[in-house]
Scaffold this motif. Structure first.
Motif, PDB file in Angstrom:
ATOM      1  N   ALA A  71      -6.924  12.072   5.430  1.00 15.37           N
ATOM      2  CA  ALA A  71      -5.847  11.467   6.262  1.00 15.37           C
ATOM      3  C   ALA A  71      -4.759  10.959   5.543  1.00 15.37           C
ATOM      4  N   GLY A  72      -4.649  10.565   4.346  1.00 17.59           N
ATOM      5  CA  GLY A  72      -3.560   9.995   3.411  1.00 17.59           C
ATOM      6  C   GLY A  72      -3.815  10.104   1.978  1.00 17.59           C
ATOM      7  N   LYS A  75      -6.569   8.421   0.007  1.00 19.51           N
ATOM      8  CA  LYS A  75      -7.755   9.182   0.273  1.00 19.51           C
ATOM      9  C   LYS A  75      -8.014  10.473  -0.643  1.00 19.51           C
ATOM     10  N   THR A 143      -0.008   6.548   7.223  1.00 22.38           N
ATOM     11  CA  THR A 143      -0.918   7.742   7.508  1.00 22.38           C
ATOM     12  C   THR A 143      -2.322   7.151   6.811  1.00 22.38           C
ATOM     13  N   ALA A 144      -2.367   6.208   5.673  1.00 20.57           N
ATOM     14  CA  ALA A 144      -3.691   5.387   5.414  1.00 20.57           C
ATOM     15  C   ALA A 144      -3.222   4.491   4.531  1.00 20.57           C
ATOM     16  N   SER A 147      -1.209   4.612   0.954  1.00 14.21           N
ATOM     17  CA  SER A 147      -0.674   5.613   0.858  1.00 14.21           C
ATOM     18  C   SER A 147       0.857   5.235   0.666  1.00 14.21           C
ATOM     19  N   GLY A 171      -4.314   2.483   9.465  1.00 20.30           N
ATOM     20  CA  GLY A 171      -4.166   3.855   9.334  1.00 20.30           C
ATOM     21  C   GLY A 171      -4.030   4.542  10.623  1.00 20.30           C
ATOM     22  N   GLY A 173      -3.235   8.305  10.258  1.00 18.85           N
ATOM     23  CA  GLY A 173      -3.168   9.787   9.861  1.00 18.85           C
ATOM     24  C   GLY A 173      -1.911  10.302   9.887  1.00 18.85           C
TER      25      GLY A 173
END
Length: 345
Positions: A71-72, A75, A143-144, A147, A171, A173
């Motif tokens: 997802a980012g 991650k 995004t997350a 990030s 977050g 995505g």
């Protein structure tokens, strides 16, 4: 993954003696299978990775590459830290953040020479936006958490006298889910990359208030070169697998150069149809807007790590900038070889 003080001193000594990055002289045989973790593969931010895959550049280099999408970027980094992947396709500044935790990571080929992140407010829930102060108490999609999209928000807030605690970071995505979050009012503002930002701009739903898709705006915001999307890996992996690292650099450099020559129409034909999110013309516009920010040759600018370090120190409380050695988080050793091998892409 932590390194000892003795290991750090040995690495620094090797770097000083050789005048370049501390790679092991007695490196092990290259691992030909490589697992790459990426945070939002469909984003233009990671376009060279997809082009290298789609055009068979990894296979040309004798690599069997597996790409796992997250997802980012934070991650994706977690996957490598946890040992389930070898290399991160992610934001350059994470290498500095990891060094602050005594974990040595190094970027070795560049995909984006600018962050290529757009930060904007919803024309639906923030139609009366006048200044950054209006963001206080609002929900901002990234995004997350952690990030690079989160970093830009934090840096922007700090520049305007606000704290991260003044807003809610959510977050959402890096694809259709991010667009939906904005359209349905789940968030009031968004920090993301293309095609997400261009799609929301094209529909009139987003008012961009900070834009790092061009070198001009990036230099104005950060005060220097701010390398972005890159391939980076633990120093231990690079020491053990220099041939695989070189092969990866070769493939990405070829992809960087192909993108600059091919143009937006060929790019749109080369990526998976799902990347277009049902709007190919918007995707093409997104690529066009980001073209200046994409790296032309994979090389990391010499001042990039210092600029990124200043950005981290500006928005991360108690970040130990004075204990970080920027020279240990990047190298052009592999990209220099790749550019000699593929001068025309």
């Amino acid at each position: 993954m932590a390194v000892t003080r003795r290991q750090l001193l040995q690495a620094a000594g090797a770097a000083g003696a050789l005048g370049l990055a501390p790679f092991s002289v007695h490196a092990k045989a290259a691992t030909r299978k490589v697992h790459i973790a990426v945070g939002g593969k469909a984003l233009v931010y990671y376009l060279p990775l997809t082009i290298a895959e789609q055009r068979g550049y990894f296979k040309d280099e004798g690599l069997d590459v597996t790409i796992s999408d997250f997802a980012g970027g934070s991650k994706a980094l977690q996957a490598v830290v946890g040992g389930s992947a070898d290399v991160v396709s992610g934001a350059f500044e994470h290498t500095l953040h990891m060094q602050s935790k005594r974990q040595m990571y190094r970027a070795f080929v560049l995909q984006g020479r600018a962050p290529m992140i757009g930060f904007g407010v919803s024309n639906k829930t923030m139609a009366n936006y006048k200044s950054p102060a209006d963001l206080k108490g609002k929900k901002i999609g990234v995004t997350a958490p952690g990030s690079s999209t989160n970093m830009l928000v934090s840096f922007f807030l700090a520049q305007h006298g606000l704290k991260v605690s003044d807003v809610a970071i959510i977050g959402v995505g890096a694809g259709a889910g991010a667009v939906t979050a904005m359209r349905t009012g789940q968030i009031d503002a968004i920090s993301n990359t293309d095609p997400v930002i261009s799609m929301l701009e094209a529909s009139g739903e987003l008012r961009t208030i900070a834009d790092t898709r061009t070198m001009k705006d990036t230099l104005a915001i950060f005060g220097g070169n701010m390398p972005a999307g890159s391939l980076y890996a633990p120093q231990s992996w690079l020491d053990a697998n220099p041939e695989s690292a070189q092969a990866l650099a070769n493939a990405i450099v070829r992809a960087d150069k192909w993108i600059q020559k091919a143009g937006v129409d060929e790019v749109a034909k080369s990526v998976p149809a799902a990347f277009l999110l049902g709007e190919p013309e918007v995707y093409k516009a997104a690529v066009r807007k980001s073209m200046d920010g994409l790296s032309p040759d994979g090389r990391i600018p010499p001042d990039g790590a210092a600029t990124a370090l200043k950005a981290l120190a500006a928005y991360l409380p108690d970040f130990p900038a004075d204990k970080i050695d920027p020279a240990l988080v990047w190298t052009n050793q592999f990209t220099d070889v790749a550019n000699k091998r593929y001068p025309d892409g």
